[in-house]
Design a protein around this motif. Structure first.
Motif, mmCIF file in Angstrom:
data_model
loop_
_atom_site.group_PDB
_atom_site.id
_atom_site.type_symbol
_atom_site.label_atom_id
_atom_site.label_comp_id
_atom_site.label_asym_id
_atom_site.label_seq_id
_atom_site.Cartn_x
_atom_site.Cartn_y
_atom_site.Cartn_z
ATOM 1 N N ASP A 131 3.277 0.953 -8.181
ATOM 2 C CA ASP A 131 4.021 1.632 -7.123
ATOM 3 C C ASP A 131 4.788 2.838 -7.665
ATOM 4 N N GLU A 132 5.493 2.630 -8.777
ATOM 5 C CA GLU A 132 6.261 3.717 -9.368
ATOM 6 C C GLU A 132 5.349 4.845 -9.838
ATOM 7 N N LYS A 133 4.219 4.459 -10.431
ATOM 8 C CA LYS A 133 3.272 5.471 -10.887
ATOM 9 C C LYS A 133 2.720 6.285 -9.721
ATOM 10 N N ALA A 134 2.423 5.602 -8.612
ATOM 11 C CA ALA A 134 1.880 6.294 -7.450
ATOM 12 C C ALA A 134 2.894 7.268 -6.853
ATOM 13 N N GLU A 135 4.162 6.857 -6.815
ATOM 14 C CA GLU A 135 5.200 7.741 -6.279
ATOM 15 C C GLU A 135 5.340 8.998 -7.124
ATOM 16 N N LEU A 136 5.342 8.821 -8.446
ATOM 17 C CA LEU A 136 5.443 9.982 -9.329
ATOM 18 C C LEU A 136 4.228 10.889 -9.197
ATOM 19 N N ALA A 137 3.041 10.264 -9.143
ATOM 20 C CA ALA A 137 1.822 11.061 -9.031
ATOM 21 C C ALA A 137 1.768 11.804 -7.701
ATOM 22 N N ARG A 138 2.256 11.161 -6.635
ATOM 23 C CA ARG A 138 2.220 11.793 -5.317
ATOM 24 C C ARG A 138 3.100 13.033 -5.267
ATOM 25 N N SER A 139 4.272 12.970 -5.877
ATOM 26 C CA SER A 139 5.172 14.128 -5.859
ATOM 27 C C SER A 139 4.747 15.211 -6.852
ATOM 28 N N ALA A 140 4.185 14.792 -7.999
ATOM 29 C CA ALA A 140 3.835 15.756 -9.044
ATOM 30 C C ALA A 140 2.549 16.515 -8.742
ATOM 31 N N SER A 219 0.617 2.054 9.619
ATOM 32 C CA SER A 219 0.231 0.850 8.899
ATOM 33 C C SER A 219 -1.233 0.942 8.501
ATOM 34 N N LEU A 220 -1.645 0.040 7.624
ATOM 35 C CA LEU A 220 -3.041 0.042 7.161
ATOM 36 C C LEU A 220 -3.995 -0.195 8.322
ATOM 37 N N THR A 221 -3.709 -1.170 9.165
ATOM 38 C CA THR A 221 -4.620 -1.463 10.275
ATOM 39 C C THR A 221 -4.684 -0.307 11.264
ATOM 40 N N SER A 222 -3.539 0.339 11.519
ATOM 41 C CA SER A 222 -3.536 1.491 12.436
ATOM 42 C C SER A 222 -4.347 2.642 11.872
ATOM 43 N N GLY A 223 -4.195 2.877 10.555
ATOM 44 C CA GLY A 223 -4.968 3.943 9.931
ATOM 45 C C GLY A 223 -6.465 3.677 9.981
ATOM 46 N N ILE A 224 -6.854 2.430 9.754
ATOM 47 C CA ILE A 224 -8.281 2.078 9.800
ATOM 48 C C ILE A 224 -8.822 2.219 11.215
ATOM 49 N N GLU A 225 -8.045 1.767 12.206
ATOM 50 C CA GLU A 225 -8.495 1.884 13.591
ATOM 51 C C GLU A 225 -8.675 3.347 13.995
ATOM 52 N N SER A 226 -7.756 4.213 13.561
ATOM 53 C CA SER A 226 -7.885 5.640 13.868
ATOM 54 C C SER A 226 -9.124 6.227 13.205
ATOM 55 N N LEU A 227 -9.354 5.844 11.954
ATOM 56 C CA LEU A 227 -10.526 6.341 11.232
ATOM 57 C C LEU A 227 -11.812 5.879 11.902
ATOM 58 N N VAL A 228 -11.868 4.637 12.302
ATOM 59 C CA VAL A 228 -13.072 4.107 12.946
ATOM 60 C C VAL A 228 -13.307 4.781 14.293
ATOM 61 N N GLU A 229 -12.252 4.991 15.089
ATOM 62 C CA GLU A 229 -12.403 5.656 16.378
ATOM 63 C C GLU A 229 -12.948 7.065 16.203
ATOM 64 N N GLU A 230 -12.489 7.742 15.159
ATOM 65 C CA GLU A 230 -12.989 9.089 14.883
ATOM 66 C C GLU A 230 -14.465 9.061 14.519
ATOM 67 N N SER A 250 2.457 -3.680 -0.124
ATOM 68 C CA SER A 250 3.330 -2.534 -0.358
ATOM 69 C C SER A 250 2.651 -1.272 0.165
ATOM 70 N N LYS A 251 3.446 -0.219 0.341
ATOM 71 C CA LYS A 251 2.910 1.031 0.870
ATOM 72 C C LYS A 251 1.836 1.601 -0.054
ATOM 73 N N THR A 252 2.075 1.518 -1.346
ATOM 74 C CA THR A 252 1.102 2.029 -2.302
ATOM 75 C C THR A 252 -0.208 1.251 -2.228
ATOM 76 N N GLU A 349 11.319 -8.432 0.138
ATOM 77 C CA GLU A 349 12.374 -7.563 -0.368
ATOM 78 C C GLU A 349 11.829 -6.495 -1.287
ATOM 79 N N GLU A 350 10.674 -6.729 -1.868
ATOM 80 C CA GLU A 350 10.081 -5.744 -2.773
ATOM 81 C C GLU A 350 9.372 -4.658 -1.982
ATOM 82 N N ILE A 351 8.903 -5.002 -0.743
ATOM 83 C CA ILE A 351 8.178 -4.019 0.058
ATOM 84 C C ILE A 351 9.104 -2.970 0.622
#
Length: 352
Positions: A131-140, A219-230, A250-252, A349-351
Motif C-alpha cells: 500500500d505504501e509503495k503504491a501511494e509513493l509510486a502514484r504520486s511520483a 468501489s471495485l465492483t462499481s468500476g467493473i460494472e462500468s467497464l463491462v457496460e462500456e 484495501s484501496k491499493t 481499521e487498516e482499510i
C-alpha cells in the motif's frame, strides 16, 4: 500395499509383535531349561503345547490391540502437525494446533504455531508495504503515466491510420477489378472485411489500456460494472457477473485487481475469439476470490511460456504478488481460459 504397511500405526503394531515374539522364544528356552535340569512331572508335552497355543493366541491379540490403541494417539498428533503444515503452505496462517500435554509433540506444535504467527505478521506487513509503495509510486509517476498514455494514444492513431490506408488501397483495387474478375474481387472483399474486424478488435483492446489507471473513488465492483457496460456497447461479448457488493480489500488491492481484470479482458478481446465472459468475486474467511473465465479458443501454456503473449500474464501475476495474493491460470486449446486470483483481506481499521 507396502507403502501402507510402513505407516506409523502398522509400525507400532509390528513393534509389539516383535516384543511378543522375543518373549515367546525366551519362555520356550526357559521351559526347555526347566525340563532338562529338573524334569518335573507337570511339564508334559501336552501341557507345553497347550500353554504355547494359549500364549500365542492371547499374545497376538494383546499385541494387536495395544499396538493399535497406543498408535492411534500418536497418529492423531501427527495428523494435526500435517494439517498445520498444509494450512501454512496454502496461506492459512491463522490456523493453530491445540496444545495440552507437555511432551515432545507439544513442543513441536508450539513451534509450528509460533511459525504460523510470524508468517501471518509478515504477510500483513507485506500488504501494508505494498500500500505504501503504491501511494509513493502514484504520486511520483503521475506525470510519467500521463505522458505514457499520450504516447500510446499517438501510436494508436498511427496504427489505425496505416490500417485504414491499407483498407482504402485494397478497396480501390477491388473496385477496379469488380466487373472483370468478380471472383477475385469477392475474395478481396472478404479479406477487407477480416482486416477491418481485426483492426476494430485491436483498437478496442488498446483503448481498454487507455482507460483511467485508478478507480477514481469508485468501489471495485462499481468500476467493473462500468467497464463491462462500456464493453457491451462496443463488442458482442456476453458478460455474466456475480460479485459481492463490498469485498473487504484495501484501496491499493482494489486498484491492482481492477488492472488485472482490464488486462484479462484485453487479452480476451484480442486473442480468445470468445462469446461469453464470466466474472465472479466472492469472499471466504479472510480472503477474496476472483474468477475470470471465457469460452474462447484457449491456448497451450507451454507454447506461450517464452513468447510475447506471456508478457500480459506475467504482469497480472506480478500485480497479484505485490498485494500478497496468488495468481493461477488454466487453459487448453479449444476449452477456454480460466483465471483464479486469491487475495488476503485487510482488517477494517487498516482499510480506512
Amino acid at each position: 500395499m507396502l507403502t501402507k504397511l510402513n505407516r506409523i500405526r502398522y509400525t507400532y503394531i509390528r513393534s509389539h509383535f516383535y516384543a511378543f515374539s522375543l518373549d515367546f522364544f525366551l519362555l520356550l528356552a526357559l521351559l526347555l531349561a526347566v525340563h532338562v535340569w529338573f524334569g518335573p512331572k507337570w511339564l508334559t508335552v501336552e501341557a507345553v503345547v497347550f500353554f504355547i497355543i494359549c500364549f500365542v493366541i492371547i499374545g497376538a491379540f494383546t499385541s494387536l490391540l495395544t499396538g493399535f490403541q497406543f498408535s492411534t494417539a500418536l497418529k492423531h498428533r501427527m495428523d494435526r502437525l500435517s494439517t498445520m503444515i498444509r494450512q501454512l503452505s496454502r496461506g492459512e496462517y491463522t490456523f493453530r494446533i491445540p496444545t495440552e500435554d507437555q511432551e515432545e509433540m507439544t513442543g513441536l506444535s508450539e513451534e509450528l504455531n509460533e511459525l504460523g504467527g510470524k508468517l501471518e505478521y509478515q504477510k500483513e506487513s507485506l500488504v501494508k508495504l505494498a500500500d505504501e509503495k503504491a501511494e509513493l509510486a502514484r504520486s511520483a509517476h503521475k506525470a510519467a503515466t500521463i505522458e505514457e498514455r499520450q504516447r500510446l494514444a499517438r501510436d494508436l492513431h498511427d496504427a489505425v491510420s496505416q490500417q485504414l490506408f491499407a483498407l482504402t488501397m485494397m478497396a480501390q483495387a477491388t473496385e477496379r477489378i469488380l466487373e472483370k474478375k468478380p471472383d477475385k474481387a469477392k475474395k478481396q472483399l472478404h479479406e477487407i472485411t477480416q482486416m477491418a474486424l481485426q483492426a476494430q478488435t485491436e483498437m478496442r483492446a488498446l483503448l481498454l489500456h487507455l482507460r483511467p489507471v485508478h478507480l477514481s473513488g469508485d468501489s471495485l465492483t462499481s468500476g467493473i460494472e462500468s467497464l463491462v457496460e462500456e464493453l457491451k456497447q462496443k463488442c458482442s461479448l456476453k458478460f455474466h457477473l456475480d460479485m459481492e457488493d463490498s469485498p473487504n480489500l484495501s484501496k491499493t488491492a482494489e486498484e491492482h485487481v481492477f488492472r488485472v481484470l482490464q488486462e484479462a479482458l484485453s487479452n480476451i478481446l484480442r486473442h480468445a475469439n470468445a462469446s461469453n465472459v464470466t466474472i465472479n468475486i466472492s469472499s471466504s474467511g479472510r480472503e477474496v476470490f476472483v474468477h475470470i473465465a471465457d469460452d474462447g479458443s484457449g491456448f497451450s501454456l507451454a507454447d506461450h511460456k517464452d513468447n510475447k503473449a506471456s508478457y500480459g500474464l506475467k504482469t497480472m501475476r506480478e500485480r497479484c504478488e505485490e498485494i500478497g495474493g496468488e495468481f493461477s491460470i488454466r487453459s487448453r486449446e479449444g476449452e477456454g481460459t480460466y483465471i483464479d486470483i486469491r487475495i488476503p483481506m485487510m482488517e477494517k481499521e487498516e482499510i480506512g
